[in-house]
Design a protein around this motif. Structure first.
Motif, short mmCIF file in Angstrom:
data_model
loop_
_atom_site.label_atom_id
_atom_site.label_comp_id
_atom_site.label_asym_id
_atom_site.label_seq_id
_atom_site.Cartn_x
_atom_site.Cartn_y
_atom_site.Cartn_z
N LYS A 22 0.87 -1.25 0.09
CA LYS A 22 0.27 0.00 -0.13
C LYS A 22 0.99 1.47 -0.09
CE LYS A 22 -3.92 2.56 2.22
NZ LYS A 22 -4.53 1.56 3.45
N ALA A 23 0.74 1.98 -1.17
CA ALA A 23 1.45 3.25 -1.31
C ALA A 23 1.44 4.86 0.28
CB ALA A 23 1.60 3.60 -2.78
N THR A 24 2.17 5.31 0.28
CA THR A 24 2.33 6.47 1.26
C THR A 24 1.11 7.11 -0.33
OG1 THR A 24 4.24 7.03 0.91
CG2 THR A 24 3.80 5.65 2.29
N ALA A 25 0.95 8.63 1.23
CA ALA A 25 0.48 10.02 0.20
C ALA A 25 1.64 10.17 -0.12
CB ALA A 25 0.03 11.02 1.17
N SER A 26 3.21 9.88 -0.24
CA SER A 26 3.98 10.77 -0.68
C SER A 26 4.33 10.20 -2.07
CB SER A 26 5.52 10.34 0.11
OG SER A 26 5.46 9.23 0.66
N LYS A 27 4.16 8.99 -2.05
CA LYS A 27 4.84 7.82 -3.58
C LYS A 27 3.14 7.70 -4.30
CE LYS A 27 8.65 5.87 -1.80
NZ LYS A 27 9.73 6.09 -1.83
N LYS A 28 3.24 7.77 -5.52
CA LYS A 28 3.10 7.50 -6.51
C LYS A 28 2.92 6.64 -7.42
CE LYS A 28 1.64 9.81 -11.10
NZ LYS A 28 1.91 10.92 -12.27
N THR A 29 1.96 6.11 -7.48
CA THR A 29 1.86 4.29 -7.84
C THR A 29 2.00 4.28 -9.20
OG1 THR A 29 -0.76 4.32 -7.47
CG2 THR A 29 0.75 3.41 -5.36
N VAL A 30 1.53 3.07 -9.44
CA VAL A 30 1.52 2.91 -11.63
C VAL A 30 0.86 1.87 -11.24
CG1 VAL A 30 4.55 3.71 -10.99
CG2 VAL A 30 3.42 0.76 -11.25
N VAL A 31 0.42 2.16 -13.06
CA VAL A 31 -0.63 1.60 -12.84
C VAL A 31 0.00 -0.46 -12.75
CG1 VAL A 31 -1.66 0.17 -14.84
CG2 VAL A 31 -1.57 2.32 -14.63
N GLY A 32 -0.35 -1.61 -12.31
CA GLY A 32 -0.36 -3.04 -11.77
C GLY A 32 0.16 -3.38 -13.13
N LEU A 33 2.20 -4.10 -13.03
CA LEU A 33 3.00 -4.41 -13.40
C LEU A 33 4.07 -5.69 -12.70
CD1 LEU A 33 5.19 -1.76 -16.20
CD2 LEU A 33 6.17 -3.74 -14.81
N VAL A 34 4.53 -6.35 -13.77
CA VAL A 34 5.60 -6.90 -12.83
C VAL A 34 7.20 -6.78 -14.17
CG1 VAL A 34 6.14 -9.55 -13.18
CG2 VAL A 34 3.35 -9.16 -12.91
N LEU A 57 10.75 -1.51 -5.11
CA LEU A 57 9.65 -0.61 -5.98
C LEU A 57 7.65 -1.95 -6.22
CD1 LEU A 57 11.82 -1.90 -9.92
CD2 LEU A 57 10.54 0.04 -8.37
N PRO A 58 7.71 -2.07 -4.59
CA PRO A 58 7.00 -2.84 -4.14
C PRO A 58 6.13 -1.71 -4.12
CG PRO A 58 8.30 -4.39 -3.99
CD PRO A 58 8.66 -3.23 -4.70
N ALA A 59 6.26 -0.47 -3.13
CA ALA A 59 5.61 0.57 -2.77
C ALA A 59 5.50 1.27 -3.96
CB ALA A 59 6.51 0.71 -2.07
N LEU A 60 5.99 0.98 -4.50
CA LEU A 60 5.13 2.20 -5.90
C LEU A 60 4.32 1.53 -6.96
CD1 LEU A 60 8.43 2.42 -7.93
CD2 LEU A 60 7.40 4.00 -5.91
N GLY A 61 3.82 0.27 -6.11
CA GLY A 61 2.65 -1.02 -7.08
C GLY A 61 3.25 -1.58 -7.84
N VAL A 62 4.45 -2.46 -8.09
CA VAL A 62 5.10 -3.20 -8.39
C VAL A 62 5.26 -4.43 -8.00
CG1 VAL A 62 7.42 -3.42 -10.50
CG2 VAL A 62 6.68 -0.82 -9.92
N THR A 63 4.82 -5.76 -9.34
CA THR A 63 5.48 -6.73 -8.52
C THR A 63 6.60 -6.77 -8.76
OG1 THR A 63 2.87 -7.42 -8.49
CG2 THR A 63 4.42 -8.97 -8.76
#
Length: 224
Positions: A22-34, A57-63
């Motif tokens: 789960k990203a923090t407010a300071s981290k901009k997540t990315v669209v799901g990607l492996v 990288l998982p904090a950015l939404g990356v697997t």
């Protein structure tokens, strides 16, 4: 973190999954990607760059999927021929694509070569080449630039400024003249991204430069 064994014609391989956080407010997540990355011929997934990517990288939404080739799982000390490495990687691909997300094929050193050689046929979204071995140390005439250029998908090369397998300035200019290919230099770093004590940046700063650069690039790849 989850691990699984995958049967391949070259023997059992292993994937260690680092799932998005789960990203923090300071981290901009990315669209799901492996991001699937494999090791080189002289080490395993404990390499400092692979571990740094898996930690950040998982904090950015990356697997992040760290891939151990069969020869490493079997406890062998020497990597097999490139053809065998490619065979193992191809057989792993369905497991890497199973989440149903675009897959960025990656690796360090020999693993980067595997990713480049197979990217087009496997349908990789992009390629991350860490410490691409442009040539054997001291033998710049034996260039592997054609292998890099043949990836056929956008490629980010992350290279140490003092890598004996190919310094950033040794890469041909046309490798990054359009086509979506980019080069990120980690100053002073060697083939394993280690920096000497005399460098003007610390080891932690060098790894942060690497992870921040890869994170920024992956954001751009998730948007296309």
């Amino acid at each position: 973190m989850q691990s699984e064994i995958v049967d391949t014609p070259a023997g059992d391989a292993r994937i260690t999954w680092h799932l998005p956080k789960k990203a923090t407010a300071s981290k901009k997540t990315v669209v799901g990607l492996v991001l699937a990355v494999s090791h080189g011929a002289g080490g395993g997934i404990e390499a400092r760059d692979l571990q740094a990517l898996a930690a950040t990288l998982p904090a950015l939404g990356v697997t992040v999927a760290l891939v151990e080739q069969p020869w490493r799982v079997a406890g062998k000390k020497l990597a097999p021929a490139p053809k065998t490495l490619d065979t193992g990687w191809r057989a792993l691909w369905p497991a890497l694509a199973r989440p149903g997300l675009p897959v960025v094929a990656g690796g360090r050193s020999a693993g980067a070569r595997v990713a480049c050689r197979t990217a087009r046929e496997l349908g990789a979204h992009a390629v991350l080449a860490l410490s691409f071995p442009l040539h054997p140390p001291g033998r710049p005439s034996r260039s592997r630039a054609d292998e890099l250029l043949a990836a056929g998908v956008p490629t980010l090369v992350v290279q140490g400024g003092n890598d004996p397998f190919g310094k950033p300035a040794e890469f041909p200019e046309d490798a990054f003249a359009g086509g979506g290919n980019e080069l990120l230099e980690v100053p002073y770093a060697d083939h394993s991204f280690a920096v000497p004590k005399r460098a003007t940046l610390t080891q932690d700063e060098a790894l942060t430069l690497l992870t921040d650069g890869v994170g920024k690039w992956i954001r751009s790849q998730s948007a296309r």
